[in-house]
Scaffold this motif. Structure first.
Motif, PDB file in Angstrom:
ATOM      1  N   LEU A   1       0.817  -1.214   0.000  1.00  0.00           N
ATOM      2  CA  LEU A   1       0.000   0.000   0.000  1.00  0.00           C
ATOM      3  C   LEU A   1       0.852   1.267   0.000  1.00  0.00           C
ATOM      4  N   LEU A   2       2.138   1.095   0.243  1.00  0.00           N
ATOM      5  CA  LEU A   2       3.040   2.243   0.127  1.00  0.00           C
ATOM      6  C   LEU A   2       2.942   2.852  -1.269  1.00  0.00           C
ATOM      7  N   ASN A   3       2.681   2.016  -2.260  1.00  0.00           N
ATOM      8  CA  ASN A   3       2.540   2.535  -3.620  1.00  0.00           C
ATOM      9  C   ASN A   3       1.357   3.484  -3.727  1.00  0.00           C
ATOM     10  N   GLU A   4       0.248   3.111  -3.081  1.00  0.00           N
ATOM     11  CA  GLU A   4      -0.918   3.987  -3.093  1.00  0.00           C
ATOM     12  C   GLU A   4      -0.561   5.337  -2.460  1.00  0.00           C
ATOM     13  N   VAL A   5       0.131   5.263  -1.318  1.00  0.00           N
ATOM     14  CA  VAL A   5       0.539   6.500  -0.645  1.00  0.00           C
ATOM     15  C   VAL A   5       1.417   7.348  -1.570  1.00  0.00           C
ATOM     16  N   GLU A   6       2.367   6.688  -2.233  1.00  0.00           N
ATOM     17  CA  GLU A   6       3.279   7.430  -3.109  1.00  0.00           C
ATOM     18  C   GLU A   6       2.537   8.076  -4.275  1.00  0.00           C
ATOM     19  N   LEU A   7       1.602   7.361  -4.842  1.00  0.00           N
ATOM     20  CA  LEU A   7       0.881   7.923  -5.987  1.00  0.00           C
ATOM     21  C   LEU A   7       0.033   9.120  -5.566  1.00  0.00           C
ATOM     22  N   LEU A   8      -0.588   9.039  -4.371  1.00  0.00           N
ATOM     23  CA  LEU A   8      -1.335  10.202  -3.886  1.00  0.00           C
ATOM     24  C   LEU A   8      -0.389  11.369  -3.624  1.00  0.00           C
ATOM     25  N   LEU A   9       0.817  11.041  -3.128  1.00  0.00           N
ATOM     26  CA  LEU A   9       1.806  12.099  -2.897  1.00  0.00           C
ATOM     27  C   LEU A   9       2.263  12.732  -4.209  1.00  0.00           C
ATOM     28  N   ILE A  10       2.284  11.936  -5.264  1.00  0.00           N
ATOM     29  CA  ILE A  10       2.649  12.501  -6.577  1.00  0.00           C
ATOM     30  C   ILE A  10       1.602  13.529  -7.006  1.00  0.00           C
ATOM     31  N   TYR A  11       0.323  13.162  -6.874  1.00  0.00           N
ATOM     32  CA  TYR A  11      -0.725  14.155  -7.158  1.00  0.00           C
ATOM     33  C   TYR A  11      -0.517  15.407  -6.308  1.00  0.00           C
ATOM     34  N   ASP A  12      -0.338  15.169  -5.024  1.00  0.00           N
ATOM     35  CA  ASP A  12      -0.166  16.243  -4.063  1.00  0.00           C
ATOM     36  C   ASP A  12       1.004  17.150  -4.458  1.00  0.00           C
ATOM     37  N   THR A  13       2.112  16.547  -4.842  1.00  0.00           N
ATOM     38  CA  THR A  13       3.317  17.301  -5.196  1.00  0.00           C
ATOM     39  C   THR A  13       3.116  18.085  -6.483  1.00  0.00           C
ATOM     40  N   VAL A  14       2.571  17.423  -7.492  1.00  0.00           N
ATOM     41  CA  VAL A  14       2.404  18.083  -8.790  1.00  0.00           C
ATOM     42  C   VAL A  14       1.462  19.278  -8.678  1.00  0.00           C
ATOM     43  N   PHE A  15       0.305  19.064  -8.047  1.00  0.00           N
ATOM     44  CA  PHE A  15      -0.660  20.166  -8.002  1.00  0.00           C
ATOM     45  C   PHE A  15      -0.184  21.289  -7.085  1.00  0.00           C
ATOM     46  N   THR A  16       0.593  20.932  -6.077  1.00  0.00           N
ATOM     47  CA  THR A  16       1.201  21.975  -5.253  1.00  0.00           C
ATOM     48  C   THR A  16       2.195  22.785  -6.084  1.00  0.00           C
ATOM     49  N   LYS A  17       3.047  22.073  -6.827  1.00  0.00           N
ATOM     50  CA  LYS A  17       4.019  22.766  -7.686  1.00  0.00           C
ATOM     51  C   LYS A  17       3.335  23.669  -8.704  1.00  0.00           C
ATOM     52  N   LEU A  18       2.195  23.198  -9.213  1.00  0.00           N
ATOM     53  CA  LEU A  18       1.484  23.993 -10.218  1.00  0.00           C
ATOM     54  C   LEU A  18       0.740  25.170  -9.600  1.00  0.00           C
ATOM     55  N   GLY A  19       0.761  25.230  -8.270  1.00  0.00           N
ATOM     56  CA  GLY A  19       0.117  26.355  -7.596  1.00  0.00           C
ATOM     57  C   GLY A  19      -1.399  26.264  -7.546  1.00  0.00           C
ATOM     58  N   MET A  20      -1.923  25.058  -7.759  1.00  0.00           N
ATOM     59  CA  MET A  20      -3.369  24.913  -7.783  1.00  0.00           C
ATOM     60  C   MET A  20      -3.902  24.775  -6.367  1.00  0.00           C
TER      61      MET A  20
END
Lengths: 449, 449
Positions: A152-171
């Motif tokens: 399930l660490l993979n699930e956590v990582e994938l959610l973190l990827i969303y979190d990171t990308v949208f944060t970087k995009l300033g959304m």
């Protein structure tokens, strides 16, 4: 001479749009890379046998097929019907998504790959859908998947990827909504009709569009009784913060091993000791997602409510994707970014940074041979420092040259006129505020273009 | 279950190859950008009418056509022959090169574009050629063109782009060979058979492959007399450094306005007051280039002689490209990079830098819940600093985890064992030299991974 055009549902991307799109791709790619995902590229064409039967009957019709080259006349004449005809004259087709080519790749390279294989892929796909606003026949998909790991660490990582990308995009104000297919399976069990899991899922998935009355009606049509529907409605009415929803689910599914596993998985992801999110995912029991190959976590990203855009990403865990190609028992989990919609959101919220819109920073005016030869040597020096610079291609009227700078949105113009040449200086005009200053040639290379 | 495969002539690009290819693309793109070129992307599919008739009869046969979706049975039945059949059931086809879509784009957007329009484009193209070593049915083209300017400064800039890119790529011993179609036109005039210019060009173009005897034979077959061939041979025998060749040409073409213009253009580019090259272009009178739309400078880049690879790029000036689509009188000049061959050259000369081969820099071993939770927080901190890092997905045997690091070529492994946890330290193992050191957790974020 007919006016040139492009096929409907396709687009040219001019310089301004390409740059902004690349900013999105680059932000996503960087994130995939720091998370240890590896790039994969597959050919635009796949063998038909790789694609057909993978996207349902409707999907098969939307696949773009490549006509075999050479003589096909005789083959075509022997065909008895449309289906036979089409199959006899095509053996390749265009990529319809990135998931099936990925599965095909994993099977073909299973002996070389280090599992878990974390791959990302950003390539266009083609679908013969009727073009509409926001629906194209050629569009990019951006996927990240992990195969060969149940952690399930993979699930956590994938959610973190969303979190990171949208944060970087300033959304801001976007929502990460998650659910678990095991919960929906437990619900179907609870209703006593596990065989209708897909029907229930498809109906719930439409809640956003058709409302609860619509869902009720559809459930009826799909063979559920008033009693069944009551149970489903009660389930959909479970409200509260994540932990309170989980509590209520624990009660509802106390006797369901599947349900409890789903709850446990959600709990692991939501309240992970491993990490915290910038934007905490929201447990949304009405989230169902249409595709029926998901078996665990499902996720959907909703655009900020202020822009009416709906989903800008989604994914989930699936079992046995590569089984289609003869390699069973490999689980996977993946997410996808909807780049076209993300583009529209960033545009609407004015979130593209200036760096995503920059091309040439300074245009040197062409004021005749001597001046332009000197100018060009500075153009080359600026380029060597990584600053995009141009010398106007010919010594036309000043007016025309300034118009070019303007049309190209070049922010600065550099002028080496007679007086500047005489004093070893150069004039820089800032086209935004119209201010002009004379600096020494030495200072030019350190100027903040 | 049949073994999955991909269409012949196409390729999957796995992570290692994608990274190296991206290094090449990125180097070219950066250079295009600092020179003020702007990105363009056109759809994979074009209307058939845009493509057919543009690449000669042979080309038309190699275009991949997209079968129309929906019912085609009746249409197919009415066709009288192969040609009619194929035309009745396809209206779109895959991009065959980047030049025609570019011309189509310029015409469609002529009123918005700032001329000169300097565009670059890096996208795949598809051709139904018989696959062979180094010849694929899907491959990338990387083009830069300037339209709407007759200035020879563009020629200089495009040669500088080659010069810059190959210098950045660390390639030594490559050759920039140039010639001018006006010289070849003057030669055809000199022979007294201007109508055979294309025949002469095509024959000379094969000199590398078939030798002077072959060229002689071919010229004969194409209707040139012994006397004509003698003149051409004398021309091809002109040797010496650039300036000496230009001198000899000036003598030979003293009475030819076209010839003298060609010489002047070559002189401007070769001995430009505007700039100097890292690798001086070589004037090569035997360079002809097959395509018959060139009208001025032609250029070809030859791979270093130590690798037998031939041309890794080429281009030239053409007139009236957009005339095909109803917009006459726009001149253009462009160059192209042969990415597949450049890849092979860099591979053979071992010129890919290590940074083009890097993915994850450090793998944190998963040593159980407590250790892995702490490890993950450091993984996330390293990622935030832009360092690709991973935590192994499950707490398997050490051996298995190390094998994963090895197979993925991850250079460092980080270990948070019991002793490390107790002393707030972490062990870093360098997998290249096998050395392991213990550092403080504080030092971790500044470690040179």
């Amino acid at each position: 001479m007919i006016k040139p055009s492009i096929p409907k549902g396709t687009r040219d991307f001019g310089p301004v749009v390409v740059r902004k799109r690349n900013y999105i791709f680059q932000t996503i790619r960087e994130t995939f890379e720091v998370f240890g995902f590896q790039p994969l590229e597959t050919p635009a064409m796949e063998n038909l046998s790789t694609l057909t039967g993978k996207y349902g009957e409707e999907g098969d019709k939307l696949i773009f097929r490549i006509l075999d080259n050479g003589e096909i006349f005789d083959r075509a004449r022997e065909a008895k019907d449309n289906r036979e005809l089409v199959n006899s004259i095509t053996e390749k087709a265009l990529r319809y998504d990135l998931t099936i080519p990925f599965a095909r790749y994993v099977v073909m390279n299973q002996h070389e790959l280090a599992l878990p294989f974390k791959r990302y892929q950003m390539q266009p796909v083609w679908r013969g859908d009727r073009p509409a606003k926001g629906r194209y026949r050629e569009f990019y998909q951006c996927d990240a998947d992990v195969v060969g790991s149940n952690s399930l660490l993979n699930e956590v990582e994938l959610l973190l990827i969303y979190d990171t990308v949208f944060t970087k995009l300033g959304m801001q104000g976007y929502e990460l909504r998650i659910n678990n297919r095991k919960i929906l399976a437990a619900l179907a069990d609870l209703v006593g009709k596990p065989e209708l899991l897909t029907d229930i899922t498809i109906s719930i998935d439409k809640l956003d569009k058709i409302g609860i009355d619509g869902v009720r009606k559809e459930l009826q049509e799909r063979g559920l009784t008033e009693g069944d529907i009551k149970i489903i409605e009660n389930f959909l009415n479970i409200k509260g913060d994540n932990q309170s929803v989980l509590e209520q689910l624990r009660e509802l599914f106390a006797d369901s091993a599947t349900g409890l596993r789903g709850i446990e998985e959600l709990d692991f992801v939501l309240d992970s000791e491993y990490t915290s999110y910038n934007t905490t995912p929201i447990l949304d029991l009405t989230l169902a997602r249409g595709l029926n190959y998901y078996t665990g976590l499902i996720v959907e990203v909703k655009a900020p409510a202020t822009v009416k855009m709906g989903s800008i990403g989604g994914g989930g865990r699936y079992d046995d994707l590569t089984g289609l190609f003869g390699l069973p028992g490999i689980s996977g989990v993946g997410i996808s970014f909807g780049v076209d919609r993300i583009y529209d959101v960033l545009e609407e919220l004015n979130l593209f940074p200036e760096t995503a819109q920059q091309s040439t920073r300074v245009l040197f005016l062409n004021l005749g041979l001597d001046s332009s030869i000197k100018a060009f040597s500075y153009v080359m020096q600026l380029r060597q420092k990584g600053i995009p610079a141009e010398l106007y291609h010919e010594s036309s009227k000043m007016d025309k040259q300034m118009k070019y700078a303007d049309k190209r949105s070049i922010p600065f113009v550099a002028i080496l006129g007679e007086s500047e040449l005489a004093e070893n200086s150069i004039s820089i005009k800032d086209l935004k505020n119209g201010k002009q200053e004379k600096i020494s040639l030495d200072a030019l290379l350190h100027y903040a273009f």
